[in-house]
Design a protein around this motif. Structure first.
Motif, PDB file in Angstrom:
ATOM      1  N   GLY A 200      54.058  17.945  16.235  1.00  0.00           N
ATOM      2  CA  GLY A 200      55.427  17.670  16.470  1.00  0.00           C
ATOM      3  C   GLY A 200      55.838  16.311  16.636  1.00  0.00           C
ATOM      4  N   LYS A 201      54.907  15.378  16.648  1.00  0.00           N
ATOM      5  CA  LYS A 201      55.525  13.858  16.956  1.00  0.00           C
ATOM      6  C   LYS A 201      54.943  13.162  15.600  1.00  0.00           C
ATOM      7  N   VAL A 230      51.300   9.048   1.405  1.00  0.00           N
ATOM      8  CA  VAL A 230      52.022   9.411   0.224  1.00  0.00           C
ATOM      9  C   VAL A 230      53.591   9.879   0.539  1.00  0.00           C
ATOM     10  N   PRO A 231      54.437  10.080  -0.567  1.00  0.00           N
ATOM     11  CA  PRO A 231      55.750  10.350  -0.168  1.00  0.00           C
ATOM     12  C   PRO A 231      56.003  11.692   0.691  1.00  0.00           C
ATOM     13  N   ASP A 232      55.011  12.623   0.326  1.00  0.00           N
ATOM     14  CA  ASP A 232      55.083  13.927   0.819  1.00  0.00           C
ATOM     15  C   ASP A 232      55.217  13.955   2.560  1.00  0.00           C
ATOM     16  N   LEU A 233      54.450  13.018   3.031  1.00  0.00           N
ATOM     17  CA  LEU A 233      54.431  13.017   4.573  1.00  0.00           C
ATOM     18  C   LEU A 233      55.922  12.786   5.079  1.00  0.00           C
ATOM     19  N   GLU A 234      56.885  12.161   4.188  1.00  0.00           N
ATOM     20  CA  GLU A 234      58.224  11.903   4.687  1.00  0.00           C
ATOM     21  C   GLU A 234      59.255  13.281   4.193  1.00  0.00           C
ATOM     22  N   LEU A 235      58.789  13.432   2.992  1.00  0.00           N
ATOM     23  CA  LEU A 235      59.641  14.577   2.237  1.00  0.00           C
ATOM     24  C   LEU A 235      59.251  15.805   2.933  1.00  0.00           C
ATOM     25  N   LEU A 236      58.276  16.303   3.321  1.00  0.00           N
ATOM     26  CA  LEU A 236      57.788  17.631   3.701  1.00  0.00           C
ATOM     27  C   LEU A 236      58.626  17.907   5.064  1.00  0.00           C
ATOM     28  N   PRO A 237      58.596  16.967   5.999  1.00  0.00           N
ATOM     29  CA  PRO A 237      59.494  17.468   7.242  1.00  0.00           C
ATOM     30  C   PRO A 237      60.929  17.551   7.175  1.00  0.00           C
ATOM     31  N   GLN A 238      61.258  16.672   5.987  1.00  0.00           N
ATOM     32  CA  GLN A 238      62.744  16.967   5.772  1.00  0.00           C
ATOM     33  C   GLN A 238      63.027  18.374   5.073  1.00  0.00           C
ATOM     34  N   ARG A 239      61.997  18.987   4.286  1.00  0.00           N
ATOM     35  CA  ARG A 239      62.438  20.281   3.532  1.00  0.00           C
ATOM     36  C   ARG A 239      62.176  21.366   4.449  1.00  0.00           C
ATOM     37  N   TYR A 240      61.119  21.047   5.515  1.00  0.00           N
ATOM     38  CA  TYR A 240      60.872  21.961   6.521  1.00  0.00           C
ATOM     39  C   TYR A 240      60.835  21.669   8.099  1.00  0.00           C
ATOM     40  N   PRO A 241      62.234  21.697   8.486  1.00  0.00           N
ATOM     41  CA  PRO A 241      62.343  21.278   9.978  1.00  0.00           C
ATOM     42  C   PRO A 241      61.569  21.689  10.759  1.00  0.00           C
ATOM     43  N   LYS A 242      60.906  22.870  10.864  1.00  0.00           N
ATOM     44  CA  LYS A 242      60.134  23.347  11.920  1.00  0.00           C
ATOM     45  C   LYS A 242      58.682  22.891  11.777  1.00  0.00           C
ATOM     46  N   LEU A 243      58.394  22.261  10.700  1.00  0.00           N
ATOM     47  CA  LEU A 243      57.043  21.950  10.682  1.00  0.00           C
ATOM     48  C   LEU A 243      56.355  20.871  11.694  1.00  0.00           C
ATOM     49  N   LEU A 244      55.413  21.118  12.216  1.00  0.00           N
ATOM     50  CA  LEU A 244      54.830  20.506  13.249  1.00  0.00           C
ATOM     51  C   LEU A 244      53.773  19.277  12.692  1.00  0.00           C
ATOM     52  N   SER A 245      53.148  19.707  11.676  1.00  0.00           N
ATOM     53  CA  SER A 245      52.130  18.461  11.015  1.00  0.00           C
ATOM     54  C   SER A 245      52.295  18.464   9.704  1.00  0.00           C
ATOM     55  N   ALA A 246      51.890  17.440   8.981  1.00  0.00           N
ATOM     56  CA  ALA A 246      51.917  17.241   7.637  1.00  0.00           C
ATOM     57  C   ALA A 246      50.899  16.112   7.420  1.00  0.00           C
TER      58      ALA A 246
END
Length: 381
Positions: A200-201, A230-246
């Motif tokens: 979450g941080k 990689v780009p996903d580390l920024e894109l995934l939290p944008q796509r899944y707002p409740k995501l805690l870890s990527a």
């Protein structure tokens, strides 16, 4: 076959004789309704590939073009060859600007690249307004990440009421051909700080550290992995707002080679070395001494964790295996899918990262041509 009244669509592959570009050209050359232009600064390499493709596919329409993004005539040459699509494979994309994509928008030429640079892919949306106004499609990151990874994650995310943790990674076989551009792309972030979502941080981590072992399925087994940007580390939290870890990881099949690169990451982190990519050429030559070691098997995994619709802990593990040194075809499949969609006018105008643009079934249409397959396991905890 085309009739005399039909015009061929022209696909220009920039860096077309490179490690990934030549594979894209090989696939496109099999379609006689497409004119393929192998483009880049090295006429000799382009001509050698042209001759090889014409020999293998006599009905193909393959040409070459000396094209250098730093020359003032870049845009004019694209217009003169009547390009329909430009495929940008001339990496590394770290520290590249959007000059090529911008030229394509102005010339009304669709653009797709295989970039894996976080900043480059994420910020491609800055061209969206201009691309939309000119009715041009601009897609960045049509590769393993974020292209394939986002497809896998989006497909399985529907099985979760809440998706909490995502970690995924890749591991090429040591006997698979390696390219200097790919090495430079990886080495550029070795030992460098970047942000990663963890519990979450947003935390600062360093490239090629957090070393650990990862299971890639029975046909590959355990391999070393280290964190990568990689780009996903920024894109995934944008796509899944409740995501805690990527988290994303990559690794080398041969353990001591992976360990050597891990040690070098500390030299960069401690600022004894400014950028490891400066030494990519020398390291590439050294790596050839070990090319007979290991296997031609590469893999990719995606692990998802969260809660199901009964609010119980739930996880999915997806493993992809590429045998017979076919792993280098994985990064080009998303680009081939996007090219096909562009040719068929299936994509809306605008500039965006390659996320949620194709299905796993569409990926499998291409993957079945090679020894590439995947398995899925699901577990309610």
């Amino acid at each position: 076959m085309l009739t005399q009244t039909e015009k061929k669509q022209v696909v220009v592959v920039l860096g077309g004789y490179g490690n990934f570009g030549k594979r894209i050209c090989h696939e496109l050359a099999q379609n006689a309704s497409i004119r393929v232009i192998i483009a880049g600064r090295n006429q000799k390499k382009a001509s050698l590939l042209q001759v090889a493709l014409k020999k293998e596919f006599p009905q193909s329409d393959v040409e070459t073009l000396v094209l250098d993004r730093k020359n003032n005539n870049f845009k004019e040459k694209l217009i003169d060859c009547k390009a329909t699509i430009l495929v940008h494979t001339a990496g590394p994309f770290q520290n590249q600007d959007y000059l090529i994509a911008d030229f394509c928008i102005e010339a009304k030429i669709n653009y797709v690249d295989i970039a894996d640079s976080r900043e480059y892919v994420v910020n491609i949306k800055s061209l969206n307004e201009k691309a939309s106004e000119n009715r041009v499609v601009v897609i960045s990151g049509a590769s393993s990440v974020p292209g394939l990874a986002s497809t896998v994650i989006d497909g399985f995310a529907l099985k979760f009421s809440t998706l909490l943790n995502i970690d995924f990674g890749i591991s090429p076989g040591n006997k698979v051909e390696r390219g200097l551009g790919t090495l430079r792309s990886v080495f550029d972030y070795v030992g460098k700080p970047f942000l990663q979502l963890n519990n979450g941080k947003w935390q600062t981590v360093y490239g090629w550290q957090q070393m650990h072992r990862q299971y890639f399925g029975d046909n590959i087994g355990m391999r070393w992995q280290s964190c990568c940007d990689v780009p996903d580390l920024e894109l995934l939290p944008q796509r899944y707002p409740k995501l805690l870890s990527a988290k994303f990881y990559a690794g080398l099949e041969i353990g001591f080679l992976h360990l050597m690169l891990w040690k070098m990451s500390w030299l960069v982190r401690w600022k004894f070395i400014k950028n490891l990519s400066y030494f990519a050429g020398g390291i590439e030559k050294i790596s050839f001494l070990f090319k007979k070691m290991g296997t031609p098997k590469g893999g990719m995994y995606v692990h998802l964790y969260g809660t199901d619709f009964q609010y119980q802990p739930y996880e999915i593990q997806w493993n992809l295996v590429a045998e017979s040194a076919h792993g280098l075809n994985i990064p080009i499949i998303p680009a081939l899918i996007i090219i096909k969609k562009m040719l068929n006018q299936e994509l809306e105008s605008g500039a965006r990262p390659c996320t949620n643009l194709f299905s796993l079934d569409e990926f499998d249409v291409f993957a079945k041509k090679w020894n590439i397959y995947h398995t899925t396991s699901e577990r309610q905890m």
